[in-house]
Design a protein around this motif. Sequence first.
Motif, PDB file in Angstrom:
ATOM      1  N   ASP A  77      21.212  26.917 -65.751  1.00 50.07           N
ATOM      2  CA  ASP A  77      20.413  27.365 -66.892  1.00 50.07           C
ATOM      3  C   ASP A  77      20.409  28.883 -67.073  1.00 50.07           C
ATOM      4  O   ASP A  77      19.477  29.447 -67.646  1.00 50.07           O
ATOM      5  N   VAL A  78      21.464  29.536 -66.616  1.00 49.99           N
ATOM      6  CA  VAL A  78      21.620  30.975 -66.851  1.00 49.99           C
ATOM      7  C   VAL A  78      22.353  31.170 -68.171  1.00 49.99           C
ATOM      8  O   VAL A  78      23.287  30.437 -68.502  1.00 49.99           O
ATOM      9  N   ILE A 113      20.952  39.045 -69.228  1.00 54.00           N
ATOM     10  CA  ILE A 113      20.990  37.773 -68.522  1.00 54.00           C
ATOM     11  C   ILE A 113      19.600  37.154 -68.549  1.00 54.00           C
ATOM     12  O   ILE A 113      18.603  37.828 -68.266  1.00 54.00           O
ATOM     13  N   PHE A 114      19.557  35.867 -68.859  1.00 55.67           N
ATOM     14  CA  PHE A 114      18.306  35.130 -68.900  1.00 55.67           C
ATOM     15  C   PHE A 114      18.472  33.832 -68.126  1.00 55.67           C
ATOM     16  O   PHE A 114      19.557  33.258 -68.083  1.00 55.67           O
ATOM     17  N   LYS A 115      17.377  33.378 -67.538  1.00 52.09           N
ATOM     18  CA  LYS A 115      17.387  32.111 -66.803  1.00 52.09           C
ATOM     19  C   LYS A 115      16.183  31.289 -67.244  1.00 52.09           C
ATOM     20  O   LYS A 115      15.045  31.750 -67.166  1.00 52.09           O
ATOM     21  N   GLU A 116      16.472  30.087 -67.705  1.00 50.42           N
ATOM     22  CA  GLU A 116      15.404  29.181 -68.114  1.00 50.42           C
ATOM     23  C   GLU A 116      14.730  28.638 -66.868  1.00 50.42           C
ATOM     24  O   GLU A 116      15.387  28.130 -65.954  1.00 50.42           O
ATOM     25  N   GLU A 117      13.420  28.763 -66.822  1.00 53.01           N
ATOM     26  CA  GLU A 117      12.633  28.292 -65.679  1.00 53.01           C
ATOM     27  C   GLU A 117      11.468  27.464 -66.216  1.00 53.01           C
ATOM     28  O   GLU A 117      10.361  27.962 -66.377  1.00 53.01           O
ATOM     29  N   GLY A 118      11.765  26.209 -66.505  1.00 49.32           N
ATOM     30  CA  GLY A 118      10.719  25.323 -67.020  1.00 49.32           C
ATOM     31  C   GLY A 118      10.248  25.751 -68.396  1.00 49.32           C
ATOM     32  O   GLY A 118      11.012  25.745 -69.352  1.00 49.32           O
ATOM     33  N   LYS A 119       8.988  26.176 -68.470  1.00 51.29           N
ATOM     34  CA  LYS A 119       8.389  26.511 -69.762  1.00 51.29           C
ATOM     35  C   LYS A 119       8.592  27.965 -70.166  1.00 51.29           C
ATOM     36  O   LYS A 119       8.051  28.405 -71.168  1.00 51.29           O
ATOM     37  N   LEU A 120       9.370  28.719 -69.377  1.00 46.03           N
ATOM     38  CA  LEU A 120       9.606  30.117 -69.730  1.00 46.03           C
ATOM     39  C   LEU A 120      11.049  30.506 -69.456  1.00 46.03           C
ATOM     40  O   LEU A 120      11.802  29.766 -68.837  1.00 46.03           O
ATOM     41  N   VAL A 121      11.411  31.667 -69.955  1.00 48.69           N
ATOM     42  CA  VAL A 121      12.750  32.214 -69.783  1.00 48.69           C
ATOM     43  C   VAL A 121      12.588  33.588 -69.153  1.00 48.69           C
ATOM     44  O   VAL A 121      11.868  34.438 -69.671  1.00 48.69           O
ATOM     45  N   ILE A 149      25.496  28.520 -68.482  1.00 50.72           N
ATOM     46  CA  ILE A 149      25.809  27.611 -67.375  1.00 50.72           C
ATOM     47  C   ILE A 149      24.818  26.451 -67.428  1.00 50.72           C
ATOM     48  O   ILE A 149      23.602  26.658 -67.431  1.00 50.72           O
ATOM     49  N   LYS A 150      25.366  25.251 -67.486  1.00 52.90           N
ATOM     50  CA  LYS A 150      24.554  24.030 -67.545  1.00 52.90           C
ATOM     51  C   LYS A 150      25.304  22.925 -66.824  1.00 52.90           C
ATOM     52  O   LYS A 150      26.502  22.748 -67.040  1.00 52.90           O
ATOM     53  N   ASP A 151      24.599  22.198 -65.959  1.00 52.08           N
ATOM     54  CA  ASP A 151      25.190  21.092 -65.206  1.00 52.08           C
ATOM     55  C   ASP A 151      26.429  21.529 -64.421  1.00 52.08           C
ATOM     56  O   ASP A 151      27.417  20.794 -64.338  1.00 52.08           O
ATOM     57  N   GLY A 152      26.384  22.740 -63.887  1.00 50.68           N
ATOM     58  CA  GLY A 152      27.470  23.236 -63.051  1.00 50.68           C
ATOM     59  C   GLY A 152      28.717  23.669 -63.795  1.00 50.68           C
ATOM     60  O   GLY A 152      29.732  23.968 -63.188  1.00 50.68           O
TER      61      GLY A 152
END
Length: 140
Positions: free
Chosen positions: A30-31, A46-54, A88-91
Amino acid sequence: MAKDKLDLLGPLLSQVGGVLADIADGDPEDVFLYVEIAEGWISPNIFKEEGKLVRWLDPDNKELIDLLFEAWHLEPEGKRWSVMEYAIKDGKFEVSFKYPEEVNVESMDHDRREDALIARYGDKPRVYPPPPEGAFELKP
C-alpha cells in the motif's frame, strides 16, 4: 530498441520498489510514490495507506533519487515523462506516466499531487510529520 528500453526500465522500477520497502520499514504494501521531474530537479512524495489514514514517508533517499533520474533518462530528450505514479499492492507494482503535453511541471503546483492523492485515497486523512523546530509558516 523499445524492447531494450523496457529490459532496462523493468529492473530499475523493481529496484525502486526495493528502496520503497526499505523506506517503509520493510513493508511496501500500500505504498504510493508520486514523482514530478524535469531537467535538474525532482520532487518525490511517498505515502503509505494505514487503515483509515494515509501517512507521508520521508523520500530523502539518494538511491531512490538516483534510480528515478536513471529511469527518466532512459527516454530520449523531448519524450521524457514529467509525472510518475508508482503503487505497490498485493506484492506487485503498477506504474503510470504523464508527459509534458498532459501536465506542465515547470511551474510548482501542489494541487497536482493533491489531486493524485484524492483520486487514490478519497478523503482519507493524511498524516505529515510535525515541522522541524524553528520552522515557520508563510501566509499570503
